[in-house]
Design an enzyme around this catalytic site. Structure first.
Site, PDB file in Angstrom:
ATOM      1  CD  GLN A 183      -9.523  31.935 -33.844  1.00  0.00           C
ATOM      2  OE1 GLN A 183     -10.141  32.290 -34.838  1.00  0.00           O
ATOM      3  NE2 GLN A 183      -9.452  32.660 -32.757  1.00  0.00           N
ATOM      4  CB  SER A 229     -12.714  24.377 -32.199  1.00  0.00           C
ATOM      5  OG  SER A 229     -12.347  25.020 -31.011  1.00  0.00           O
ATOM      6  CG  ASP A 271      -9.267  24.689 -31.963  1.00  0.00           C
ATOM      7  OD1 ASP A 271      -9.272  23.503 -31.582  1.00  0.00           O
ATOM      8  OD2 ASP A 271      -9.657  25.632 -31.252  1.00  0.00           O
ATOM      9  CE1 TYR A 288     -10.083  23.975 -22.957  1.00  0.00           C
ATOM     10  CE2 TYR A 288      -7.937  24.978 -22.642  1.00  0.00           C
ATOM     11  CZ  TYR A 288      -8.822  24.258 -23.420  1.00  0.00           C
ATOM     12  OH  TYR A 288      -8.450  23.829 -24.663  1.00  0.00           O
ATOM     13  NE  ARG A 305      -9.514  24.231 -28.379  1.00  0.00           N
ATOM     14  CZ  ARG A 305     -10.635  23.875 -27.748  1.00  0.00           C
ATOM     15  NH1 ARG A 305     -10.590  23.535 -26.474  1.00  0.00           N
ATOM     16  NH2 ARG A 305     -11.773  23.871 -28.390  1.00  0.00           N
TER      17      ARG A 305
END
Ligand code: NAD
Length: 373
Positions: A124, A130, A127, A225, A118
């Site tokens: 993007q 998201s 994704d 993360y 990601r």
């Protein structure tokens, strides 16, 4: 031109799943690349995309059996039953949640959007975690506001002045940021907390305050993360959060750590210290436990002291038109990324493909942990 590729869009089979993998808009986009699109009859109906719109966009609307028999590529939101797929077929979706031998054994190439790297800028547009988390974060606030028995914004009326609701968001990833923005737009006084220190500036930029908590060594782990906290850090965090939670009208929790059960942030004690009428929405609720001691996915409970605890489950699917529109763009972008010289070409040297291709040529390449809300 990719003249030969036949792509099927299935009706989702999981109970309550209202999204569809490709919208009529997406059909147009893939048709422009020379693909032929088969849509199972009624595939988009629950997301308010009737068959007529798919026909107008140039798709063939067919029976499920026909779509599956003819497709080179199957587009789905959730994993379709493996026994319906055949050797050589490619299935793309949010496929994780179980391991993959069933798909590998059938000779199916499984491409899961959950594996996307990601942080890659070029990924993007693909994704889906998201895009779906955005919907879930927004909906969580609406759900809390509609459950809350008072106003969220400050109101000055002839009947008196109403103070704005206090909203706390725990976990400031994609869903958390959207929850903060949405609560601010409703006029709440918003605070937030995350163990990744870089989130503090993002929280401030949305007009919310960052909870003052004891410093811990950075909570940022691999790939941006969160890392798992130690047992002692977790206990300290829960205890400190308890004092803040008691003062809130609404708490939205979104915290997750890859490969782990979500951290327990809101203890039973913290919930029982909240005022009657307060609302807690746990976006991290999972069968193994969530961020809130009492939450269960898909369950709303009211505690003895009058706090409503909502365990979220598939919130993105409750706004199926918005969620499908975004998902359709994600999955189309990924499908086009898999194309080379007019054909679908699995190339594990490509960073995006190395992330998303879970099974190929009868082998399981990666594990099946889920991260979709
Ligand atoms: P997620 O769903 O895995 O977790 C939600 C949030 O919970 C995270 O912000 C995490 O830090 C937080 N959290 C975990 N344990 C916690 C704890 N004990 N207390 C408080 N908060 C805790 O996260 P996500 O929304 O999937 O995002 C994960 C990361 O990926 C973020 O860094 C995000 O910015 C990044 N991301 C980057 C891109 C990109 O660069 N294009 C796109 C999407 C996400």
């Amino acid at each position: 031109m990719h003249a030969e590729l036949t792509v099927a869009v299935l009706r989702e089979t999981e109970p309550g799943e209202r999204r569809v993998a490709l919208t009529p808009d997406g059909v147009g986009r893939l048709r422009a690349e020379g693909m032929s699109i088969l849509v199972e009859d009624g595939a988009g109906a629950a997301a308010w995309f009737p068959d007529t719109l798919y026909l107008q966009a140039g798709a063939d609307v067919v029976r499920r059996y026909d779509a599956l028999r003819r497709a080179d590529v199957v587009l789905a939101v959730r994993r379709p039953p493996p026994e319906e797929l055949h050797r050589g077929q490619v299935v793309i979706g949010l496929l994780a949640g179980a391991d993959y031998p069933d798909l590998a054994d059938r000779g199916v190439t499984a491409v899961s959007l959950e594996g996307l790297p990601r942080t890659l800028t070029r990924a993007q547009s693909m994704d889906a975690l998201s895009s779906q988390d955005n919907v879930a974060g927004y909906k969580a606030v609406l759900l809390a506001a509609s459950t809350f028995a008072r106003y969220v914004p400050m109101l000055i009326t002839p009947a008196g002045t109403v103070r704005p609701a206090k909203v706390l968001v725990l976990g400031v990833g994609v869903a958390g940021l959207q929850a903060i923005g949405t609560a601010r737009r409703l006029g709440a006084v918003v605070s937030a907390y995350d163990i990744r220190p870089e989130t503090e500036a993002e929280v401030h930029s949305l007009g919310a305050s960052f909870l003052p908590m004891s410093p811990i060594p950075t909570g940022t782990g691999v790939d941006g993360y969160a890392r798992a906290l130690t047992a002692v850090e977790e206990q300290t965090q829960r205890r400190e959060l308890g004092g803040h939670i008691a003062k809130q009208d609404i708490v939205i929790t979104t915290a997750r750590v890859p490969g782990r059960t979500p951290p327990l942030l809101v203890s039973e004690q913290a919930v029982s210290d909240m005022a009657p009428g307060s609302v807690v929405v746990d976006l991290a609720a999972s069968p193994l436990g969530g961020n809130v001691a009492l939450s269960k996915p898909g369950t709303t409970l009211i505690t003895d002291n009058g706090v409503t605890v909502i365990g979220a489950d598939g919130l993105a699917s409750t706004m199926p038109t918005a969620a499908s529109t975004a998902y359709s763009r994600n999955i189309s972008a990924l499908l086009l990324h898999l194309m080379r010289d007019g054909d679908l070409r699995i190339d594990l040297k490509d960073e995006v493909q190395a992330g998303v291709v879970m099974t190929h040529d009868g082998a399981v390449l990666k594990g099946g942990q889920t991260n979709a809300r």
